[in-house]
Design an enzyme around this catalytic site. Sequence first.
Site, short mmCIF file in Angstrom:
data_model
loop_
_atom_site.label_atom_id
_atom_site.label_comp_id
_atom_site.label_asym_id
_atom_site.label_seq_id
_atom_site.Cartn_x
_atom_site.Cartn_y
_atom_site.Cartn_z
N ASP A 1 51.11 36.86 40.04
CA ASP A 1 50.60 37.34 41.33
C ASP A 1 51.07 36.64 42.61
O ASP A 1 51.48 37.29 43.55
CB ASP A 1 49.07 37.30 41.30
CG ASP A 1 48.51 38.18 40.19
OD1 ASP A 1 49.30 38.83 39.49
OD2 ASP A 1 47.28 38.19 40.02
N GLU B 1 41.81 30.28 31.48
CA GLU B 1 42.88 31.11 32.05
C GLU B 1 44.16 30.29 32.26
O GLU B 1 45.26 30.76 32.02
CB GLU B 1 42.39 31.70 33.38
CG GLU B 1 43.27 32.80 33.96
CD GLU B 1 42.66 33.39 35.24
OE1 GLU B 1 41.63 32.86 35.72
OE2 GLU B 1 43.23 34.38 35.74
#
Length: 451
Positions: free
Chosen positions: A174, A416
Amino acid sequence: MSGMPEPSIDEVFEGCKQVLEKNKKDSFTIPAEGLYPHQWLWDSCFIAIGLAEYDLPRAKKELQSLLRGQWSNGMLPHMIFAKGDSHKRDRDIWQSWRSPYAPDKLSTSGFTQPPMLAEAIVRIGEKMKIRDRRSWYQDMYPALLAYHQWLYSERDPHKEGLILLIHPWESGLDNSPPWIDQLHLQEKPWWVKLVEKTNIDKVVMFFRRDTLHVPPGQRISNIDALLYFHIIQRLKRKNWDIDKILSRSHFSFQDLTFNCILVRANQHMIDIAKTIGHELPEDLKENFKKTEDSLETLWDGFYKQYYSRAFITHKLVKEGSIASLMPLYAGSISKERALELVKTLKSSKQFGTEYPVPSVPVSSSWYKEFGYWQGPTWINTNWLIADGLDRYGFKEEADNIRSKSIKAVTKHGPYEYFSAKSGEPAGAKNFSWSAALIINMIANQKSGSKK
Ligand code: SER
C-alpha cells in the site's frame, strides 16, 4: 510472553488453524477481525494456500468466493464488501455500481490487487489426484483467463507488456516508498492543503478504521490517507472507466511487485491450460512473453536492482523497497541477476536483518521499524521471496527466511507484521495470511525433513 514456555511447532500450527477458524465468515475468510471486515483478493489467495494444507474443500471455496466479485469485463476487484448496514459507508465510498461491468448483487472496490490467483489455484491443484485436479482447473480456468485478458487489455494501453496500476492499494504494498514518493510529486488538492495548513488532520483519525485498531505510528499518515481517498474519488467520478481515467494523465505506475507476480501467474496459467488441454489465445501468449522481456527494462545497471516505473514519465523510481527482490519470485531473470539480488538480500545495510526480510532496506531514509510497509517484515513477502529462492537453488537463504518467520510467529502469534530487527509484532493481531502461510511453511518443513 515472558515466563511462558514457547509453544511447540505443532502447537503453532494448531494456533494458526484456530486463527483461520476465528476469521471464517460464510464462504470466505476475513484478514482480521475489526480492522479488515471484508474479503480481499490477494489475502484470500494466500489464505487458500494455507488452507490447502489441511482443508481442501474450504481452500477451494475461498477462491470460488472471490469469483463472486468478478466484473463482467474480467476484472477481479481487490475487495468484496461484506453485507449489512454497518458496512454501508465503505460500500458508498466506492460505489462500484457506477460501472456497467460491476456485479449486480454485491458491492466491490473498483480496482484490483496482485494476481496471486493462479498460484493459489495451482497450490490447491497440487494436493489433488490428476482427475480432480483437471476438474478443479476446468472450473477455475474461464475466470482466470478472463482476468489475465483484462489485465492486458485495460492495463497495458501501450502494449509494453507491463501492467500499470492506478492506485497504490493495487500493488498490495500500500504505502511502499516508491509509491509515496510518486504520490508526493502530485499537486495536492486544495482541501488536503487546507487540512495540512490548519493542522486539523487529527480529525481524520475519527474516520479511519485502521487507527482505531492499531497505533497511528504503525499506519500511514493522515495526509497520505487523505490523498489515497482523493484518488478513489477521482476514479469514482470517472465511473471506474479506464479510458476516461487514463485520458487525464492520471497518476499511474508500472509496479514491480505486481508485474513479477504476473510473470509467475502467467507461467502457472500455461501449466493449467496444458493440464486441461486448452490452447491459450495467441495474443495472450505473446503478451506473456513480452512481460518477461519487459521486466528486464526495469533493471538499473548502476544500482544493480530492478525498480518500478512511472507510466507517464517512463522513469524508474529508484527508491529501495522489498519490490526489488520480487524478480526472484518471478523466476524469469537470469541466475546472474538473481545472484545480485541475493547479495542485497544478505547485506546488513539492506535486507540482511535478524528477522528478514524488511519491507524497506534498513539504510533507507524511509525505514521505520514499525511503519506499515515501510520497514517491518511481512510473512507474505517472505513466502514469495523464499519460494523464488528455492527455484533458483538458494536453499539456505530460503530456509533462513522461513525459519525466522516461524520463529517470530512462535514467539508472538501471527501478527500482521514484525520488526525486522527484533521480531517484535505490530499491526493487526490474528492476521489470516500470516497464519495461513506459516501453516504452509511448517507443513513443507515437515514434509522436507521426511524426505
Ligand atoms: N491491507 C490488506 C491488503 O491490502 C488487507 O490485508 O490486502
